[in-house]
Write a protein that holds these residues in place. Structure first.
Motif, PDB file in Angstrom:
ATOM      1  N   ALA A  65       0.835  -1.207   0.000  1.00 52.08           N
ATOM      2  CA  ALA A  65       0.000   0.000   0.000  1.00 52.08           C
ATOM      3  C   ALA A  65       0.871   1.259   0.000  1.00 52.08           C
ATOM      4  CB  ALA A  65      -0.925   0.000   1.210  1.00 52.08           C
ATOM      5  N   LEU A  66       1.926   1.267   0.794  1.00 56.41           N
ATOM      6  CA  LEU A  66       2.822   2.423   0.832  1.00 56.41           C
ATOM      7  C   LEU A  66       3.487   2.637  -0.529  1.00 56.41           C
ATOM      8  CD1 LEU A  66       4.466   1.861   4.336  1.00 56.41           C
ATOM      9  CD2 LEU A  66       3.066   3.834   3.690  1.00 56.41           C
ATOM     10  N   CYS A  67       3.907   1.561  -1.155  1.00 56.49           N
ATOM     11  CA  CYS A  67       4.527   1.657  -2.490  1.00 56.49           C
ATOM     12  C   CYS A  67       3.532   2.180  -3.521  1.00 56.49           C
ATOM     13  CB  CYS A  67       5.071   0.296  -2.922  1.00 56.49           C
ATOM     14  SG  CYS A  67       6.507  -0.249  -1.981  1.00 56.49           S
ATOM     15  N   LYS A  68       2.303   1.717  -3.427  1.00 51.76           N
ATOM     16  CA  LYS A  68       1.257   2.140  -4.366  1.00 51.76           C
ATOM     17  C   LYS A  68       1.035   3.647  -4.287  1.00 51.76           C
ATOM     18  CE  LYS A  68      -3.690   1.597  -5.247  1.00 51.76           C
ATOM     19  NZ  LYS A  68      -4.948   0.960  -4.757  1.00 51.76           N
ATOM     20  N   HIS A  69       1.171   4.215  -3.085  1.00 53.45           N
ATOM     21  CA  HIS A  69       0.948   5.648  -2.889  1.00 53.45           C
ATOM     22  C   HIS A  69       2.239   6.464  -3.006  1.00 53.45           C
ATOM     23  CE1 HIS A  69      -2.793   4.045  -1.179  1.00 53.45           C
ATOM     24  NE2 HIS A  69      -3.315   5.219  -1.467  1.00 53.45           N
ATOM     25  N   GLY A  70       3.297   5.847  -3.522  1.00 50.89           N
ATOM     26  CA  GLY A  70       4.544   6.568  -3.735  1.00 50.89           C
ATOM     27  C   GLY A  70       5.345   6.834  -2.481  1.00 50.89           C
ATOM     28  N   ARG A  71       4.996   6.162  -1.398  1.00 47.91           N
ATOM     29  CA  ARG A  71       5.707   6.369  -0.118  1.00 47.91           C
ATOM     30  C   ARG A  71       6.705   5.236   0.084  1.00 47.91           C
ATOM     31  NH1 ARG A  71       0.412   7.411   3.585  1.00 47.91           N
ATOM     32  NH2 ARG A  71       1.943   7.297   5.293  1.00 47.91           N
ATOM     33  N   VAL A  72       7.600   5.115  -0.896  1.00 51.54           N
ATOM     34  CA  VAL A  72       8.486   3.961  -0.937  1.00 51.54           C
ATOM     35  C   VAL A  72       9.509   3.983   0.198  1.00 51.54           C
ATOM     36  CG1 VAL A  72      10.081   5.052  -2.587  1.00 51.54           C
ATOM     37  CG2 VAL A  72       9.953   2.574  -2.467  1.00 51.54           C
ATOM     38  N   ASP A  73       9.940   5.171   0.617  1.00 50.40           N
ATOM     39  CA  ASP A  73      10.924   5.231   1.714  1.00 50.40           C
ATOM     40  C   ASP A  73      10.301   4.763   3.036  1.00 50.40           C
ATOM     41  OD1 ASP A  73      13.083   6.158   0.169  1.00 50.40           O
ATOM     42  OD2 ASP A  73      12.240   8.173   0.179  1.00 50.40           O
ATOM     43  N   GLU A  74       9.021   5.081   3.251  1.00 54.12           N
ATOM     44  CA  GLU A  74       8.319   4.556   4.422  1.00 54.12           C
ATOM     45  C   GLU A  74       8.183   3.048   4.327  1.00 54.12           C
ATOM     46  OE1 GLU A  74       4.755   6.653   5.827  1.00 54.12           O
ATOM     47  OE2 GLU A  74       5.236   8.220   4.363  1.00 54.12           O
ATOM     48  N   ALA A  75       7.932   2.570   3.093  1.00 57.89           N
ATOM     49  CA  ALA A  75       7.815   1.127   2.887  1.00 57.89           C
ATOM     50  C   ALA A  75       9.123   0.429   3.256  1.00 57.89           C
ATOM     51  CB  ALA A  75       7.446   0.828   1.436  1.00 57.89           C
ATOM     52  N   ARG A  76      10.240   1.064   2.949  1.00 58.18           N
ATOM     53  CA  ARG A  76      11.543   0.470   3.278  1.00 58.18           C
ATOM     54  C   ARG A  76      11.743   0.389   4.790  1.00 58.18           C
ATOM     55  NH1 ARG A  76      16.002   3.323  -0.521  1.00 58.18           N
ATOM     56  NH2 ARG A  76      17.349   1.778   0.499  1.00 58.18           N
ATOM     57  N   GLU A  77      11.205   1.383   5.515  1.00 54.68           N
ATOM     58  CA  GLU A  77      11.301   1.352   6.976  1.00 54.68           C
ATOM     59  C   GLU A  77      10.536   0.148   7.534  1.00 54.68           C
ATOM     60  OE1 GLU A  77       9.833   5.033   8.461  1.00 54.68           O
ATOM     61  OE2 GLU A  77      11.349   6.261   7.454  1.00 54.68           O
ATOM     62  N   LEU A  79       9.799  -2.519   5.910  1.00 52.84           N
ATOM     63  CA  LEU A  79      10.484  -3.712   5.406  1.00 52.84           C
ATOM     64  C   LEU A  79      11.661  -4.092   6.300  1.00 52.84           C
ATOM     65  CD1 LEU A  79      10.171  -5.509   2.854  1.00 52.84           C
ATOM     66  CD2 LEU A  79      11.906  -4.098   1.770  1.00 52.84           C
ATOM     67  N   ALA A  80      12.411  -3.085   6.723  1.00 56.97           N
ATOM     68  CA  ALA A  80      13.600  -3.348   7.539  1.00 56.97           C
ATOM     69  C   ALA A  80      13.250  -3.958   8.892  1.00 56.97           C
ATOM     70  CB  ALA A  80      14.391  -2.056   7.732  1.00 56.97           C
ATOM     71  N   ALA A  81      12.058  -3.583   9.402  1.00 56.33           N
ATOM     72  CA  ALA A  81      11.651  -4.075  10.730  1.00 56.33           C
ATOM     73  C   ALA A  81      10.870  -5.379  10.665  1.00 56.33           C
ATOM     74  CB  ALA A  81      10.799  -3.001  11.424  1.00 56.33           C
ATOM     75  N   ALA A  82      10.569  -5.847   9.457  1.00 58.62           N
ATOM     76  CA  ALA A  82       9.750  -7.049   9.282  1.00 58.62           C
ATOM     77  C   ALA A  82      10.610  -8.245   8.908  1.00 58.62           C
ATOM     78  CB  ALA A  82       8.713  -6.798   8.184  1.00 58.62           C
ATOM     79  N   PRO A  83      10.101  -9.441   9.136  1.00 61.30           N
ATOM     80  CA  PRO A  83      10.814 -10.633   8.663  1.00 61.30           C
ATOM     81  C   PRO A  83      10.960 -10.573   7.137  1.00 61.30           C
ATOM     82  CG  PRO A  83       9.033 -11.225  10.158  1.00 61.30           C
ATOM     83  CD  PRO A  83       8.849  -9.789   9.841  1.00 61.30           C
ATOM     84  N   PRO A  84      12.070 -11.056   6.611  1.00 61.41           N
ATOM     85  CA  PRO A  84      12.293 -10.966   5.160  1.00 61.41           C
ATOM     86  C   PRO A  84      11.313 -11.828   4.367  1.00 61.41           C
ATOM     87  CG  PRO A  84      13.999 -12.298   6.197  1.00 61.41           C
ATOM     88  CD  PRO A  84      13.188 -11.726   7.305  1.00 61.41           C
ATOM     89  N   VAL A  85      10.562 -11.172   3.485  1.00 64.65           N
ATOM     90  CA  VAL A  85       9.605 -11.861   2.610  1.00 64.65           C
ATOM     91  C   VAL A  85       9.818 -11.345   1.191  1.00 64.65           C
ATOM     92  CG1 VAL A  85       7.172 -12.260   2.092  1.00 64.65           C
ATOM     93  CG2 VAL A  85       7.919 -12.085   4.469  1.00 64.65           C
ATOM     94  N   CYS A  86       9.951 -12.249   0.260  1.00 64.72           N
ATOM     95  CA  CYS A  86      10.288 -11.862  -1.118  1.00 64.72           C
ATOM     96  C   CYS A  86       9.216 -10.968  -1.731  1.00 64.72           C
ATOM     97  CB  CYS A  86      10.466 -13.130  -1.970  1.00 64.72           C
ATOM     98  SG  CYS A  86      11.416 -12.832  -3.473  1.00 64.72           S
ATOM     99  N   ALA A  87       7.936 -11.240  -1.466  1.00 66.02           N
ATOM    100  CA  ALA A  87       6.847 -10.454  -2.060  1.00 66.02           C
ATOM    101  C   ALA A  87       6.939  -8.991  -1.639  1.00 66.02           C
ATOM    102  CB  ALA A  87       5.498 -11.036  -1.660  1.00 66.02           C
ATOM    103  N   SER A  88       7.262  -8.739  -0.370  1.00 68.53           N
ATOM    104  CA  SER A  88       7.388  -7.364   0.112  1.00 68.53           C
ATOM    105  C   SER A  88       8.570  -6.659  -0.551  1.00 68.53           C
ATOM    106  CB  SER A  88       7.562  -7.350   1.633  1.00 68.53           C
ATOM    107  OG  SER A  88       6.441  -7.911   2.278  1.00 68.53           O
ATOM    108  N   TYR A  89       9.690  -7.357  -0.633  1.00 69.70           N
ATOM    109  CA  TYR A  89      10.853  -6.771  -1.300  1.00 69.70           C
ATOM    110  C   TYR A  89      10.561  -6.483  -2.770  1.00 69.70           C
ATOM    111  CZ  TYR A  89      14.291  -7.038   2.454  1.00 69.70           C
ATOM    112  OH  TYR A  89      14.992  -6.818   3.598  1.00 69.70           O
ATOM    113  N   ASN A  90       9.833  -7.374  -3.419  1.00 67.77           N
ATOM    114  CA  ASN A  90       9.500  -7.167  -4.831  1.00 67.77           C
ATOM    115  C   ASN A  90       8.636  -5.928  -5.023  1.00 67.77           C
ATOM    116  OD1 ASN A  90      10.964  -9.366  -5.654  1.00 67.77           O
ATOM    117  ND2 ASN A  90       9.191 -10.752  -5.761  1.00 67.77           N
ATOM    118  N   ALA A  91       7.733  -5.678  -4.071  1.00 68.85           N
ATOM    119  CA  ALA A  91       6.887  -4.481  -4.148  1.00 68.85           C
ATOM    120  C   ALA A  91       7.738  -3.210  -4.076  1.00 68.85           C
ATOM    121  CB  ALA A  91       5.844  -4.490  -3.026  1.00 68.85           C
ATOM    122  N   VAL A  92       8.742  -3.220  -3.190  1.00 67.66           N
ATOM    123  CA  VAL A  92       9.629  -2.067  -3.057  1.00 67.66           C
ATOM    124  C   VAL A  92      10.498  -1.906  -4.296  1.00 67.66           C
ATOM    125  CG1 VAL A  92      11.553  -1.090  -1.730  1.00 67.66           C
ATOM    126  CG2 VAL A  92       9.622  -2.136  -0.540  1.00 67.66           C
TER     127      VAL A  92
END
Length: 505
Positions: A65-77, A79-92
């Motif tokens: 959702a953050l990536c969809k709204h252009g808030r990619v830097d928030e999405a990275r935050e 992502l960094a605090a979450a368990p690594p999941v390929c789908a989330s990384y792919n969205a970023v």
């Protein structure tokens, strides 16, 4: 969805029922779908406080959702605090590629590797596609090579992105080699892949090859869609093979493939090129009947062709039909009509058209001003053209070479050499570099007035500015020299012979 989920969540809290991760995920999804991503992020804190750890779905939903709204830097935050999941990384990765932040993309890929998460074929394909769209083929090939080296097998979308990128950059042979590699790897091309190949072949004029691909496509059980037919119709139309375009149209309708507005517009263009204006208008009527409303491009195609054939009255009729069908004319519509009206010498209606544009709240563009200035100049109305040029500058629109060339031509045709020279001198004052056309027009009129020496002065000025004469310039000067000698027949004879030789070849 929020309206349904939030009340249930509130009732659960009132009844002291602890929501589980499934409940929170429904709530997070609902908030994200309702563009309340900030509220969804706050749910992460609440889940942590309530002892209900977010799972992969929670984080992936918020990151997407953050990536969809252009808030990619928030999405990275997140992502960094979450368990690594390929789908989330792919969205970023996708969000960063859309912004072409490729350095950040590589940092994300390195982060994936450090967290023992291998980039997937989707990750690599997204990056390959971004480089291909930016026409950075070396980088795209480097990523493709990295895929292969790391044991990640390219798939159909990967190869398709590469084929499209290679075609777009004019690398025909490499595009075909990439296609053959895909087939050799045992991949069955998709409809999208075939469409890319057909589009590439049409772009280089290989219509026979494009038809061969169409046949191969059908033989392999991959059925063409509306984009396939649209690409072929457009390719045949641009190549001037209007009968071929008609044949594809018949194949399409015969196959039960419903045309969209793009295909209809392409066919309107085909009918117009064949001067079959009745059929073009009937096709627009059919679009309305088939609940496929024509757009401004459709109407503009017909208006342009009618104006080009001198049928401005009929074009005006189409113009009024546009409004009746709820399709507002745009800048291009008015420009086409202005061209047609000026070509007919209808200055009054042309200027009335400009007033109508303003009454409908349309700002006059550079193209519109140039159309009016050029039209007035052709009608030897240089004074009125100069007034429009002044309005243009006042409106903050920068005149270009076309504007000045039209004014210089008008003044020369009226024999006002001094004004033409003044206009040429004024080009640099508005940061519009003088050009070969402007100089040649002025020198031609000087030669017509037997002022060869003055023409030679402008030739020297032109050379001093680094502008070099072309064939038209030398022709003007040579004719002027012979005219000075009172003998123009040799030049006329040479031109006549040259034309005959050109016609013979």
């Amino acid at each position: 969805m929020v309206a349904a989920v939030v009340p249930v969540y509130e009732n659960m809290k009132k009844d002291c029922v602890q929501p589980n991760v499934f409940t929170y995920n429904l709530l997070v999804k609902a908030l994200c779908q309702n563009d309340r991503v900030g509220a969804a992020r706050r749910m992460l804190d609440e889940m942590a406080r309530k002892g209900c750890p977010p799972d992969d779905v929670t984080h992936a939903t918020i990151v997407s959702a953050l990536c969809k709204h252009g808030r990619v830097d928030e999405a990275r935050e997140v992502l960094a605090a979450a368990p690594p999941v390929c789908a989330s990384y792919n969205a970023v990765v996708l969000a960063l590629c859309r912004e072409f932040r490729m350095q950040d993309v590589f940092l994300i890929v390195e982060e994936m590797v450090q967290r023992e998460l291998h980039p997937s074929v989707i990750t690599y394909t997204t990056i390959v596609d971004a480089f291909c769209k930016a026409r950075e083929l070396r980088s795209a090939c480097a990523i493709l090579a990295r895929m292969v080296v790391t044991g990640c097998t390219p798939n159909v979308p990967t190869f398709t992105a590469m084929v499209k990128g290679l075609f777009d950059c004019g690398s025909l042979h490499d595009a075909l080699r990439m296609w053959k590699w895909m087939v050799a790897e045992g991949w069955a091309p998709s409809t999208v892949s075939y469409n890319v190949l057909i589009r590439g072949l049409c772009s280089i004029g290989d219509l026979k090859g494009a038809l061969s691909v169409l046949n191969s496509m059908e033989q392999h059980g991959c059925f063409p869609n509306v984009r396939t037919y649209s690409t072929l119709i457009d390719g045949f139309s641009k190549a001037g093979d209007l009968d071929g375009a008609m044949s594809i149209w018949n194949d399409m309708t015969g196959a039960g493939c419903k045309p969209n507005v793009v295909v209809y517009t392409n066919m309107v263009d085909v009918f117009c090129r064949k001067l079959m204006f009745d059929q073009a208008e009937n096709l627009i009527d059919k679009m309305l009947f088939e609940n496929c409303p024509p757009n401004a491009v459709t109407f503009n195609t017909l208006i342009r062709s009618l104006c080009g054939c001198g049928r401005v009255g009929r074009a005006l009729g189409v113009f009024h039909e546009m409004r009746r069908h709820g399709c507002p004319p745009n800048d291009r519509t008015y420009n086409e009509l202005l061209h047609g009206l000026f070509r007919e010498g209808n200055c009054e209606d042309s200027l009335q058209m400009v007033i109508e544009m303003r009454n409908h709240g349309m700002e006059l563009s550079l193209v519109t001003y140039n159309t009016v200035v050029s039209g007035l100049c052709q009608m030897k109305m240089s004074r009125e053209a100069m007034l429009f040029l002044g309005r243009m500058i006042v409106q903050g629109i920068q005149p270009d070479a076309f504007t000045f060339n039209a004014m210089i031509y008008a003044y020369c045709k009226e024999g006002k050499i001094r004004m033409a020279a003044w206009m040429l001198g004024g080009m640099n004052a508005v940061n519009c570099p003088r050009n070969i056309v402007a100089y040649t027009i002025l020198m031609a009129e000087l030669c017509n007035q037997h002022r060869l020496e003055d023409a030679m002065v402008y030739l020297l000025k032109m050379l001093y500015e680094g502008i070099y004469p072309n064939t038209a310039t030398w022709n003007v000067l040579v004719r002027g020299a012979f005219r000075n000698l009172g003998c123009i027949e040799p030049i006329d004879l040479v031109q006549h012979i040259t034309r005959d030789l050109s016609a013979g070849t």
